[in-house]
Design a protein around this motif. Sequence first.
Motif, PDB file in Angstrom:
ATOM      1  N   ALA A  67      11.323  44.830 -11.874  1.00 45.54           N
ATOM      2  CA  ALA A  67      10.138  45.075 -12.700  1.00 45.54           C
ATOM      3  C   ALA A  67       9.406  43.790 -13.062  1.00 45.54           C
ATOM      4  CB  ALA A  67      10.532  45.834 -13.969  1.00 45.54           C
ATOM      5  N   THR A  68      10.150  42.727 -13.376  1.00 48.60           N
ATOM      6  CA  THR A  68       9.507  41.464 -13.724  1.00 48.60           C
ATOM      7  C   THR A  68       8.814  40.852 -12.517  1.00 48.60           C
ATOM      8  OG1 THR A  68      11.181  41.050 -15.407  1.00 48.60           O
ATOM      9  CG2 THR A  68       9.870  39.174 -14.709  1.00 48.60           C
ATOM     10  N   GLY A  69       9.473  40.901 -11.374  1.00 49.48           N
ATOM     11  CA  GLY A  69       8.833  40.417 -10.159  1.00 49.48           C
ATOM     12  C   GLY A  69       7.573  41.189  -9.842  1.00 49.48           C
ATOM     13  N   THR A  70       7.597  42.488 -10.102  1.00 53.19           N
ATOM     14  CA  THR A  70       6.422  43.332  -9.882  1.00 53.19           C
ATOM     15  C   THR A  70       5.244  42.857 -10.718  1.00 53.19           C
ATOM     16  OG1 THR A  70       7.853  45.239  -9.492  1.00 53.19           O
ATOM     17  CG2 THR A  70       5.550  45.693  -9.992  1.00 53.19           C
ATOM     18  N   ASN A  97      13.564  50.148  -7.480  1.00 56.64           N
ATOM     19  CA  ASN A  97      14.200  50.209  -8.796  1.00 56.64           C
ATOM     20  C   ASN A  97      14.777  51.597  -9.088  1.00 56.64           C
ATOM     21  OD1 ASN A  97      14.842  48.166 -10.534  1.00 56.64           O
ATOM     22  ND2 ASN A  97      13.128  48.461 -11.904  1.00 56.64           N
ATOM     23  N   PHE A  98      14.206  52.635  -8.493  1.00 61.07           N
ATOM     24  CA  PHE A  98      14.774  53.977  -8.642  1.00 61.07           C
ATOM     25  C   PHE A  98      16.174  54.024  -8.029  1.00 61.07           C
ATOM     26  CE2 PHE A  98      15.420  58.189  -6.609  1.00 61.07           C
ATOM     27  CZ  PHE A  98      15.648  58.912  -7.775  1.00 61.07           C
ATOM     28  N   ILE A  99      16.321  53.485  -6.807  1.00 66.31           N
ATOM     29  CA  ILE A  99      17.621  53.479  -6.139  1.00 66.31           C
ATOM     30  C   ILE A  99      18.612  52.611  -6.906  1.00 66.31           C
ATOM     31  CG2 ILE A  99      18.841  52.801  -4.029  1.00 66.31           C
ATOM     32  CD1 ILE A  99      16.207  53.454  -2.513  1.00 66.31           C
ATOM     33  N   PHE A 100      18.161  51.429  -7.330  1.00 65.81           N
ATOM     34  CA  PHE A 100      19.002  50.521  -8.097  1.00 65.81           C
ATOM     35  C   PHE A 100      19.417  51.150  -9.420  1.00 65.81           C
ATOM     36  CE2 PHE A 100      19.297  46.305 -10.497  1.00 65.81           C
ATOM     37  CZ  PHE A 100      20.565  46.037 -10.014  1.00 65.81           C
ATOM     38  N   PHE A 139      21.775  58.346 -17.755  1.00 65.09           N
ATOM     39  CA  PHE A 139      20.405  58.670 -17.345  1.00 65.09           C
ATOM     40  C   PHE A 139      19.484  57.449 -17.422  1.00 65.09           C
ATOM     41  CE2 PHE A 139      22.089  62.825 -18.406  1.00 65.09           C
ATOM     42  CZ  PHE A 139      21.537  63.646 -17.430  1.00 65.09           C
ATOM     43  N   SER A 140      20.077  56.249 -17.393  1.00 65.12           N
ATOM     44  CA  SER A 140      19.258  55.050 -17.538  1.00 65.12           C
ATOM     45  C   SER A 140      18.377  54.779 -16.324  1.00 65.12           C
ATOM     46  CB  SER A 140      20.152  53.833 -17.821  1.00 65.12           C
ATOM     47  OG  SER A 140      21.093  53.644 -16.789  1.00 65.12           O
ATOM     48  N   PHE A 141      18.620  55.459 -15.187  1.00 65.15           N
ATOM     49  CA  PHE A 141      17.723  55.300 -14.046  1.00 65.15           C
ATOM     50  C   PHE A 141      16.303  55.756 -14.397  1.00 65.15           C
ATOM     51  CE2 PHE A 141      19.328  59.611 -13.657  1.00 65.15           C
ATOM     52  CZ  PHE A 141      18.211  60.346 -13.279  1.00 65.15           C
ATOM     53  N   ILE A 142      16.187  56.665 -15.354  1.00 66.22           N
ATOM     54  CA  ILE A 142      14.860  57.083 -15.817  1.00 66.22           C
ATOM     55  C   ILE A 142      14.122  55.882 -16.412  1.00 66.22           C
ATOM     56  CG2 ILE A 142      13.642  58.529 -17.502  1.00 66.22           C
ATOM     57  CD1 ILE A 142      15.955  60.551 -17.192  1.00 66.22           C
ATOM     58  N   GLN A 143      14.850  55.088 -17.194  1.00 67.05           N
ATOM     59  CA  GLN A 143      14.263  53.901 -17.792  1.00 67.05           C
ATOM     60  C   GLN A 143      13.861  52.884 -16.727  1.00 67.05           C
ATOM     61  OE1 GLN A 143      13.412  53.607 -20.794  1.00 67.05           O
ATOM     62  NE2 GLN A 143      13.100  51.431 -21.187  1.00 67.05           N
ATOM     63  N   SER A 144      14.625  52.797 -15.636  1.00 63.99           N
ATOM     64  CA  SER A 144      14.298  51.828 -14.584  1.00 63.99           C
ATOM     65  C   SER A 144      12.943  52.145 -13.956  1.00 63.99           C
ATOM     66  CB  SER A 144      15.394  51.816 -13.511  1.00 63.99           C
ATOM     67  OG  SER A 144      15.352  52.967 -12.691  1.00 63.99           O
ATOM     68  N   VAL A 145      12.680  53.428 -13.711  1.00 68.29           N
ATOM     69  CA  VAL A 145      11.401  53.806 -13.113  1.00 68.29           C
ATOM     70  C   VAL A 145      10.267  53.677 -14.136  1.00 68.29           C
ATOM     71  CG1 VAL A 145      10.156  55.596 -11.853  1.00 68.29           C
ATOM     72  CG2 VAL A 145      12.624  55.376 -11.564  1.00 68.29           C
TER      73      VAL A 145
END
Length: 457
Positions: A67-70, A97-100, A139-145
């Motif tokens: 996200a920071t690189g983005t 980031n979704f996969i990660f 469910f933290s992958f939601i936060q990643s996206v």
Amino acid sequence: MTKKAKTARNATLFALTWPIFIEILLHMLMGNADTLMLSQYSDDAVAAVGVSNQLLMVIIVMFGFIATGTSVLVAQHLGANQDEDAGRVATVSIIGNFIFGLFLSLLLFAAGPAILLMMGLPEELLKEATLYLQIVGGFSFIQSVLMTIGAVLRSHQFTKDVMYITIGMNILNVIGNYLFIFGPFGIPVLGVTGVAISTTISRTLGLIVIAFVLFYRLKGRLPFSFMRRSFPSYELKSLLKIGIPSAGEHLSYNGSQLVITFFIVMMGTEALTTKVYTQNIMMFILLFAIAIGQGTQIIIGHQVGAKKLDEAYERCIRSLKIAIAVSTSMAVIVYFSSRPLLSIFTNNEQIITAGATLLLLTIILEPGRAFNLVVINCLRAAGDVKFPVYLGILSMWGVSIPVAYFFGVHMGLGLVGVWIGFIADEWLRGLLMLWRWRQGHWREMSFVRRSKEDQLA
């Protein structure tokens, strides 16, 4: 390129910063709503959620790898009028980031309870801390996206859209907390478990809305189809070149905070609860510098991409002066209001007295932290991403932790000693970061320029 996109690139610091300020404020309110409502349930529940959130913050920093690189790379491409490249970077970052995020969610669900045990969490807190960590962390992958899409929209300077979505998430979270903690209309009282469910549901609905906004705002500028033709190794490599070092500084900070939390656990549940309440209040001081730093990063990213380096230099210095003045003023105001503010959370006189002392020390702490929040963002936006990591690791682990242990544990000063460690670390790093910016090495580090040269080579 739309007219709106063109004019957005000339947005002022204030125009970018106030929506970011509101957004961060609301994120903090979401955490404080959890703490305030749980404080009516039990102080132990507050401590349990506080420790679990310390682990979740480390996971959020891991999501920041991409996200920071983005944020930096998209801003620089847009500043250089490379819209197609910006779209490809955004696309890769969202999918990546979704996969990660899925991977880290599974890892946290499985290993989180063991980590809590390793931290020496008191037995009376372990059950509730584990429940919260497995639900929110699972469910933290939601936060990643959410983080990644938010970074893309902010880099395109659609900061208001992200703010409005955050408002909605907060409203839903508070409603959910009320229902599960106080149990109106016959709803079962679930305490910590209910807060975790409320947080997860509000984030899920927020993700649905922000995804819709993304496709509406950037219609035709997110080329998902190109990823079917070949693996996007160039874009992913470019993201990680910025993202990994940048997130490394945050990861080092949160890792050091975990160690210091372990010291505080040794001091007892009351000390741990005092830290949680005090830092919740401190976050309202901190958010001014965070918002200014993030707004400045967007502007400097565009300026560096457009090769307006002298303008970028002056923008950083002006933003730093504003952040220091505002942070110091707010710290003074909060200290003189410390007892009423702490009384909102608890009626324990020992916690209130200890918290007030820590807020007095915060008047010294916050100006130093403003240096880091603004200047590090400026260095990152210009492509100078490694120096903050090296210095951060050296200072956090070589200054903050040893000083906090020496004064807090060895000398028996408790939380006051921990705060002395924080002050020493923030001021040392802050002054050295300013020295780095003035030296001007970042002028030769524009990531967009290096990327194009790599392509030609």
